[in-house]
Design a protein around this motif. Sequence first.
Motif, PDB file in Angstrom:
ATOM      1  N   LEU A 173       0.809  -1.215   0.000  1.00  0.00           N
ATOM      2  CA  LEU A 173       0.000   0.000   0.000  1.00  0.00           C
ATOM      3  C   LEU A 173       0.843   1.266   0.000  1.00  0.00           C
ATOM      4  O   LEU A 173       0.314   2.376   0.139  1.00  0.00           O
ATOM      5  N   ASP A 174       2.171   1.099  -0.132  1.00  0.00           N
ATOM      6  CA  ASP A 174       3.105   2.236  -0.160  1.00  0.00           C
ATOM      7  C   ASP A 174       3.041   3.067   1.114  1.00  0.00           C
ATOM      8  O   ASP A 174       3.207   4.295   1.087  1.00  0.00           O
ATOM      9  N   MET A 175       2.790   2.396   2.233  1.00  0.00           N
ATOM     10  CA  MET A 175       2.834   3.056   3.530  1.00  0.00           C
ATOM     11  C   MET A 175       4.213   2.810   4.153  1.00  0.00           C
ATOM     12  O   MET A 175       4.914   1.859   3.798  1.00  0.00           O
ATOM     13  N   THR A 176       4.593   3.678   5.081  1.00  0.00           N
ATOM     14  CA  THR A 176       5.871   3.525   5.769  1.00  0.00           C
ATOM     15  C   THR A 176       5.677   2.648   6.994  1.00  0.00           C
ATOM     16  O   THR A 176       4.914   3.005   7.896  1.00  0.00           O
ATOM     17  N   PRO A 177       6.337   1.483   7.057  1.00  0.00           N
ATOM     18  CA  PRO A 177       6.174   0.612   8.231  1.00  0.00           C
ATOM     19  C   PRO A 177       7.137   0.991   9.352  1.00  0.00           C
ATOM     20  O   PRO A 177       8.300   1.319   9.109  1.00  0.00           O
ATOM     21  N   VAL A 178       6.643   0.950  10.565  1.00  0.00           N
ATOM     22  CA  VAL A 178       7.470   1.107  11.763  1.00  0.00           C
ATOM     23  C   VAL A 178       7.192  -0.102  12.649  1.00  0.00           C
ATOM     24  O   VAL A 178       6.038  -0.347  13.018  1.00  0.00           O
ATOM     25  N   VAL A 179       8.216  -0.866  12.967  1.00  0.00           N
ATOM     26  CA  VAL A 179       8.054  -2.093  13.740  1.00  0.00           C
ATOM     27  C   VAL A 179       8.625  -1.885  15.143  1.00  0.00           C
ATOM     28  O   VAL A 179       9.799  -1.528  15.308  1.00  0.00           O
ATOM     29  N   LEU A 180       7.787  -2.106  16.148  1.00  0.00           N
ATOM     30  CA  LEU A 180       8.176  -1.973  17.545  1.00  0.00           C
ATOM     31  C   LEU A 180       8.833  -3.260  18.035  1.00  0.00           C
ATOM     32  O   LEU A 180       8.814  -4.280  17.343  1.00  0.00           O
TER      33      LEU A 180
END
Length: 224
Positions: A173-180
């Motif tokens: 979806l061309d979103m920026t992922p941030v993984v905790l």
Amino acid sequence: MSRPALLVFAKVPQAGRVKTRLCPPLTPRQAADLYDAFLRDALDRYAALAGGVAVRLHLDGAARVPGWVPDGVEVLPQRGAGLGERMMRAFVQAFAAGHDRAVVIGTDHPTLPAEFVGLAFDALDDPLTAVLGPSDDGGYYLLGLNDVAPDLFDMDYSHPDVFTDTLDRVMELDMTPVVLPTHYDVDDGPALARLAADWRAGADVGARTALMLRRLTETGALAV
């Protein structure tokens, strides 16, 4: 900036309806009582979060607002045919109510550091971001968004690759992922034993949860 929203997904604690994978070693009544402790402790922690977070409890199985819900916590019914649709609708409702950032979270992780929630909201300052908190069982304990993304929820949630599939969908979806950081949910016997070990080692699990763990230990339901 508008007030961020924390969308808490939970069920009414009823024996035989919650935490069934904890039976055994627990009885259905013990499992429901433990879940009740998880839920109430979590709501207290969430209601005390810094930054003016609006806590919205999406409760499944309640005909009316329970008396144990802390002041300031809004209670809404879960709506939808499955978990994905229910989460999507909760996000849509939060954004429609004027919140610009929303994080969905459960109540099954008594030792989850509160700062993880703060990190999620901070990451959502950047547009088109999706924040994921992976859990040890392959799912996730937290999902944060700052825009509606219906395609993110059109998937199967009954398998151990939910986190990976969701992360792949975020990228598509061309979103920026941030993984905790990874954490654990208390859904089965080994996870319960891990929670008990953390509690005995001095971890803050919440007052009600600590009391339940003590009772379960005294009755022999939990091995020492």
